[in-house]
Design an enzyme around this catalytic site. Structure first.
Site, PDB file in Angstrom:
ATOM      1  N   CYS A  42      45.345 104.393  30.962  1.00  0.00           N
ATOM      2  CA  CYS A  42      45.570 103.899  29.598  1.00  0.00           C
ATOM      3  C   CYS A  42      45.326 102.394  29.522  1.00  0.00           C
ATOM      4  CB  CYS A  42      46.962 104.321  29.118  1.00  0.00           C
ATOM      5  SG  CYS A  42      48.094 103.044  28.590  1.00  0.00           S
ATOM      6  N   CYS A  45      48.187 100.066  29.226  1.00  0.00           N
ATOM      7  CA  CYS A  45      48.966  99.949  30.464  1.00  0.00           C
ATOM      8  C   CYS A  45      48.290  98.976  31.412  1.00  0.00           C
ATOM      9  CB  CYS A  45      49.107 101.303  31.148  1.00  0.00           C
ATOM     10  SG  CYS A  45      49.869 102.542  30.101  1.00  0.00           S
ATOM     11  N   ARG A 376      57.692  80.679  61.868  1.00  0.00           N
ATOM     12  CA  ARG A 376      56.623  79.726  61.527  1.00  0.00           C
ATOM     13  C   ARG A 376      55.486  79.766  62.554  1.00  0.00           C
ATOM     14  NH1 ARG A 376      57.799  74.450  59.689  1.00  0.00           N
ATOM     15  NH2 ARG A 376      56.656  74.985  57.833  1.00  0.00           N
ATOM     16  N   HIS A 387      43.947  75.896  53.602  1.00  0.00           N
ATOM     17  CA  HIS A 387      44.086  74.947  52.486  1.00  0.00           C
ATOM     18  C   HIS A 387      43.230  73.706  52.744  1.00  0.00           C
ATOM     19  CE1 HIS A 387      47.115  77.160  50.332  1.00  0.00           C
ATOM     20  NE2 HIS A 387      47.975  77.149  51.331  1.00  0.00           N
ATOM     21  N   HIS A 450      49.092  81.868  47.834  1.00  0.00           N
ATOM     22  CA  HIS A 450      50.110  81.494  48.822  1.00  0.00           C
ATOM     23  C   HIS A 450      51.493  81.475  48.142  1.00  0.00           C
ATOM     24  CE1 HIS A 450      51.204  78.520  52.339  1.00  0.00           C
ATOM     25  NE2 HIS A 450      52.046  79.528  52.252  1.00  0.00           N
ATOM     26  N   ASN A 451      51.550  80.983  46.928  1.00  0.00           N
ATOM     27  CA  ASN A 451      52.832  81.000  46.215  1.00  0.00           C
ATOM     28  C   ASN A 451      53.294  82.422  45.928  1.00  0.00           C
ATOM     29  OD1 ASN A 451      53.785  78.438  46.153  1.00  0.00           O
ATOM     30  ND2 ASN A 451      52.848  77.898  44.180  1.00  0.00           N
ATOM     31  N   VAL A 453      52.764  84.936  47.875  1.00  0.00           N
ATOM     32  CA  VAL A 453      53.331  85.393  49.149  1.00  0.00           C
ATOM     33  C   VAL A 453      54.721  84.760  49.343  1.00  0.00           C
ATOM     34  CG1 VAL A 453      53.011  85.435  51.656  1.00  0.00           C
ATOM     35  CG2 VAL A 453      51.053  85.783  50.159  1.00  0.00           C
ATOM     36  N   ASN A 454      54.835  83.473  49.043  1.00  0.00           N
ATOM     37  CA  ASN A 454      56.145  82.803  49.173  1.00  0.00           C
ATOM     38  C   ASN A 454      57.191  83.490  48.312  1.00  0.00           C
ATOM     39  OD1 ASN A 454      54.929  80.877  50.773  1.00  0.00           O
ATOM     40  ND2 ASN A 454      54.718  79.372  49.132  1.00  0.00           N
ATOM     41  N   LYS A 469      61.334  79.594  51.743  1.00  0.00           N
ATOM     42  CA  LYS A 469      60.099  79.789  50.985  1.00  0.00           C
ATOM     43  C   LYS A 469      60.347  79.348  49.550  1.00  0.00           C
ATOM     44  CE  LYS A 469      57.590  82.346  53.996  1.00  0.00           C
ATOM     45  NZ  LYS A 469      58.337  82.072  55.217  1.00  0.00           N
ATOM     46  N   TRP A 472      55.586  76.152  45.600  1.00  0.00           N
ATOM     47  CA  TRP A 472      55.151  74.884  46.185  1.00  0.00           C
ATOM     48  C   TRP A 472      53.990  74.296  45.390  1.00  0.00           C
ATOM     49  CZ3 TRP A 472      51.006  72.514  48.421  1.00  0.00           C
ATOM     50  CH2 TRP A 472      51.259  71.504  49.363  1.00  0.00           C
TER      51      TRP A 472
HETATM   52  P1  FAD Z   1      54.077  79.052  55.156  1.00  0.00           P
HETATM   53  O1  FAD Z   1      54.144  79.964  53.997  1.00  0.00           O
HETATM   54  O2  FAD Z   1      53.371  79.530  56.347  1.00  0.00           O
HETATM   55  O3  FAD Z   1      53.441  77.699  54.649  1.00  0.00           O
HETATM   56  C1  FAD Z   1      53.079  76.661  55.554  1.00  0.00           C
HETATM   57  C2  FAD Z   1      53.152  75.348  54.827  1.00  0.00           C
HETATM   58  O4  FAD Z   1      52.199  75.315  53.782  1.00  0.00           O
HETATM   59  C3  FAD Z   1      54.481  75.091  54.139  1.00  0.00           C
HETATM   60  O5  FAD Z   1      55.388  74.528  55.039  1.00  0.00           O
HETATM   61  C4  FAD Z   1      54.082  74.128  53.035  1.00  0.00           C
HETATM   62  O6  FAD Z   1      53.989  72.815  53.541  1.00  0.00           O
HETATM   63  C5  FAD Z   1      52.690  74.574  52.676  1.00  0.00           C
HETATM   64  N1  FAD Z   1      52.678  75.463  51.502  1.00  0.00           N
HETATM   65  C6  FAD Z   1      53.611  76.353  51.105  1.00  0.00           C
HETATM   66  N2  FAD Z   1      53.206  76.991  49.997  1.00  0.00           N
HETATM   67  C7  FAD Z   1      51.990  76.513  49.695  1.00  0.00           C
HETATM   68  C8  FAD Z   1      51.057  76.773  48.656  1.00  0.00           C
HETATM   69  N3  FAD Z   1      51.315  77.656  47.689  1.00  0.00           N
HETATM   70  N4  FAD Z   1      49.899  76.091  48.664  1.00  0.00           N
HETATM   71  C9  FAD Z   1      49.634  75.173  49.601  1.00  0.00           C
HETATM   72  N5  FAD Z   1      50.480  74.890  50.607  1.00  0.00           N
HETATM   73  C10 FAD Z   1      51.640  75.536  50.660  1.00  0.00           C
HETATM   74  N6  FAD Z   1      54.230  87.212  56.145  1.00  0.00           N
HETATM   75  C11 FAD Z   1      54.830  88.361  55.776  1.00  0.00           C
HETATM   76  O7  FAD Z   1      55.975  88.598  56.167  1.00  0.00           O
HETATM   77  N7  FAD Z   1      54.212  89.244  54.919  1.00  0.00           N
HETATM   78  C12 FAD Z   1      52.952  89.005  54.458  1.00  0.00           C
HETATM   79  O8  FAD Z   1      52.395  89.799  53.713  1.00  0.00           O
HETATM   80  C13 FAD Z   1      52.283  87.839  54.877  1.00  0.00           C
HETATM   81  N8  FAD Z   1      50.996  87.597  54.492  1.00  0.00           N
HETATM   82  C14 FAD Z   1      50.343  86.515  55.008  1.00  0.00           C
HETATM   83  C15 FAD Z   1      48.993  86.324  54.705  1.00  0.00           C
HETATM   84  C16 FAD Z   1      48.294  85.262  55.256  1.00  0.00           C
HETATM   85  C17 FAD Z   1      46.840  85.082  54.929  1.00  0.00           C
HETATM   86  C18 FAD Z   1      48.943  84.357  56.127  1.00  0.00           C
HETATM   87  C19 FAD Z   1      48.195  83.202  56.744  1.00  0.00           C
HETATM   88  C20 FAD Z   1      50.287  84.523  56.424  1.00  0.00           C
HETATM   89  C21 FAD Z   1      50.993  85.605  55.888  1.00  0.00           C
HETATM   90  N9  FAD Z   1      52.337  85.830  56.186  1.00  0.00           N
HETATM   91  C22 FAD Z   1      52.976  86.950  55.736  1.00  0.00           C
HETATM   92  C23 FAD Z   1      53.110  84.809  56.910  1.00  0.00           C
HETATM   93  C24 FAD Z   1      53.907  83.951  55.935  1.00  0.00           C
HETATM   94  O9  FAD Z   1      53.162  83.698  54.753  1.00  0.00           O
HETATM   95  C25 FAD Z   1      54.264  82.591  56.515  1.00  0.00           C
HETATM   96  O10 FAD Z   1      53.099  81.984  56.988  1.00  0.00           O
HETATM   97  C26 FAD Z   1      55.266  82.637  57.645  1.00  0.00           C
HETATM   98  O11 FAD Z   1      56.418  83.359  57.237  1.00  0.00           O
HETATM   99  C27 FAD Z   1      55.691  81.209  58.043  1.00  0.00           C
HETATM  100  O12 FAD Z   1      56.256  80.579  56.921  1.00  0.00           O
HETATM  101  P2  FAD Z   1      56.443  79.026  56.768  1.00  0.00           P
HETATM  102  O13 FAD Z   1      57.834  78.744  56.396  1.00  0.00           O
HETATM  103  O14 FAD Z   1      55.970  78.322  57.975  1.00  0.00           O
HETATM  104  O15 FAD Z   1      55.536  78.614  55.514  1.00  0.00           O
END
Ligand code: FAD
Length: 515
Positions: A42, A45, A376, A387, A450-451, A453-454, A469, A472
């Site tokens: 749909c 949807c 990490r 990035h 990345h956000n 995922v965060n 997380k 960011w």
């Molecule tokens: P990270 O998320 O690794 O970020 C590292 C640094 O990047 C941060 O300290 C900050 O300085 C900077 N940062 C943060 N957000 C942003 C942003 N939006 N843009 C730019 N810079 C930023 N883990 C899972 O459990 N499930 C998943 O599905 C998953 N998917 C992932 C996919 C990819 C491609 C990658 C590379 C990693 C994935 N991870 C996943 C791992 C997870 O995203 C983190 O990398 C991990 O948990 C470590 O987190 P961290 O606190 O070091 O911050």
């Protein structure tokens, strides 16, 4: 997405219902549920699904009180279930109160709005209709009186009471209350501007505004960039002593020395370190790739494209750049359809002794250090690396805007050791990566994914309590990146782009801790 997958995936913060799970999710649950009954064919949807996904991200902190779900009624196996709930048209939204009885068909949200903000309000209004079965995790949403506040600390042992002063029609207080419900050591209440006793006691003149009330009777105004939900919630979630339920208190002392093998390396949280980037290269090229004894087909394409963007854009030390460029050239000249990893390893180790070309061995995390070895490190450094590469590519106008993202997608797909991460990332890439048209939007695309995922991982077990997380860059790192329109937070994308270009720029990368 394929027909079986419906419009939502498991990473969307939406409970995907099936005939096997529907009863246990909707009936006798301690949280309320809002369910979207849809049909994947749909058009309305399909058009509504991004809103439902954004809403789910927006209210994910509210889950213990109210959760979002969806079921694809076009799916043959679900047809009977949808019939039982009396579904005739799509999309239909229904609200299920907490502790709904088995057999309940929920309350339809007739003529529901199609934007996140209004939907959030509908949900709050529905939550407020609970009577004796108030969801236990849902804090009180009604306005607080002076008498309640005066006696608050006599019956509550939290460190902070946050008061959101606002007009009767405002939802900010209730939204912030729900945003904080998973956090300990803090209670949030809304206070109406008509509560004159409190308003005059605290000298409140602006609505909304937020005040912190302490056990000793003192109070201070919460200092925020904008008087709006996102800024209140962000500031309150980060007050010292406020922690997410079930998470250990982050300890900021020297204890890391006992829990990690190495000494803690002091670093500046708002900078990028070459040591992390070189560690990412070492780990991906020497450890992750080595799991494939022979690399061929799509995997070989992935290696070539990855090394090619590294050779072009990695803003490394000259010796590292030279090594990457020599490996890239060698790979391009090799016509073979199969690559034994051992041959690549010889190149990475520079066994031919090309002068002034080195890829340092080993990992040394700095900005990507975790307080525990399983936090990490590598995944953090891979985000940083990509990035940096997307930002670096902006300096080469005229190149294919998708070059870096495509190489990242291929690498993650073929090699990234976290397979669940790889499939999540692939799903995001498939959804929107090909819409990227410029080098700048490529950098912004990666930032916004990345956000996402965060958002999904906030509060997960894998989160280092010292590095929660967050969306960011937060307001204290980039005030100009944040805007407010009609009380709603939004990203000032041009400012974010300018920020990314500065933050990840080659001339700001710190060389500390390198040999
Ligand atoms: P990270 O998320 O690794 O970020 C590292 C640094 O990047 C941060 O300290 C900050 O300085 C900077 N940062 C943060 N957000 C942003 C942003 N939006 N843009 C730019 N810079 C930023 N883990 C899972 O459990 N499930 C998943 O599905 C998953 N998917 C992932 C996919 C990819 C491609 C990658 C590379 C990693 C994935 N991870 C996943 C791992 C997870 O995203 C983190 O990398 C991990 O948990 C470590 O987190 P961290 O606190 O070091 O911050």
């Amino acid at each position: 997405p394929s027909a079986e997958a419906g419009l939502y995936s498991p990473t969307d913060q939406i409970v995907i219902l099936s005939p096997d799970t529907v009863d246990s999710v909707l009936f006798n649950s301690s949280s309320a549920l809002v369910v979207e009954f849809y049909a994947s064919w749909c058009g309305h949807c399909v058009a509504f699904s991004p809103v439902w996904k954004s809403l789910a991200e927006d209210v994910k902190e509210w889950k213990p009180a109210v959760d979002l779900a969806a079921i694809d009624c076009a799916e043959e196996a679900n047809r009977k279930t949808c019939q039982n709930f009396g579904i005739r048209g799509f999309p239909t939204l229904k609200f299920f109160h907490a502790y709904s009885q088995s057999g309940s068909i929920g309350e339809p949200l007739k003529g529901f709005p199609r934007d996140v903000r209004s939907l959030r309000r509908v949900i709050i209004k529905m939550l407020e209709t609970h009577e004796e079965t108030w969801p236990p995790a849902c804090p009180p949403l009604e306005p607080a009186s002076k008498a309640e506040i005066d006696n608050f600390f006599e019956t509550n042992s939290v460190e902070y009471l946050a008061l959101v002063f606002e007009n009767e029609k405002s939802y900010v207080g209730r939204e912030v209350t729900l945003d904080l419900l998973q956090y300990e050591n803090i209670t949030v209440r809304r206070v109406l501007s008509t509560e004159e006793g409190l308003v005059s006691k605290l000298g409140v003149t602006e609505f909304p505004s937020c005040y912190l009330y302490y056990t000793n009777g003192n109070f201070t105004r919460l200092n925020v960039l904008n008087e709006a939900r996102a800024f209140y919630s962000y500031a309150l979630q980060r007050l010292p002593g406020v922690v997410r339920a079930g998470k250990p208190q982050p300890v900021i002392t020297d204890h890391h020395k006992n829990t990690t093998k190495h000494e803690w390396r002091q670093f500046n949280r708002s900078r990028v370190y070459m040591s992390d980037l070189e560690s990412a290269l070492h780990y991906s090229l020497r450890v992750e790739l080595s799991t494939h004894a022979t690399i061929s087909g799509q995997d070989l394409r992935a290696v070539k494209d990855y090394i090619s963007i590294l050779a072009k854009y990695f803003p490394g030390r000259p010796v590292v750049k030279k090594l990457l460029q020599s490996v890239d050239k060698w790979l391009e000249e090799r016509g073979d359809s199969e690559l034994p990893y051992s041959a690549l390893k010889d190149m990475l180790d520079n066994t031919a002794q090309v002068p002034d070309a080195v890829l340092p061995e080993g990992v040394r995390w700095v900005g990507c250090q975790g307080t525990q070895p399983h936090f990490r490190g590598y995944p953090c450094s891979m985000w940083m690396l990509f990035h940096v590469l997307t930002v670096q590519a902006i300096k080469s106008p005229g190149t294919d805007p998708l070059e870096v993202l495509r190489a990242m997608r291929e690498y993650v797909h073929s090699f990234f050791g976290c397979r669940a991460c790889a499939s999540h990332f692939e799903a995001m890439a498939a959804e929107s990566m090909n819409n990227v048209r410029t080098l700048s939007t490529a950098a912004l695309w990666l930032w916004s994914r990345h956000n996402r995922v965060n958002n999904r991982l906030a509060g997960a077990l894998s989160e280092d309590p010292m590095f929660p997380k967050l969306q960011w860059p937060p307001p204290d790192l980039c005030p100009q990146c944040h805007g407010v329109r009609s009380g709603e937070h939004y990203w000032m994308q041009q400012e974010v782009l300018a920020f990314l270009r500065r933050y990840f720029s080659s001339d700001r990368i710190l060389l500390d801790y390198l040999d």
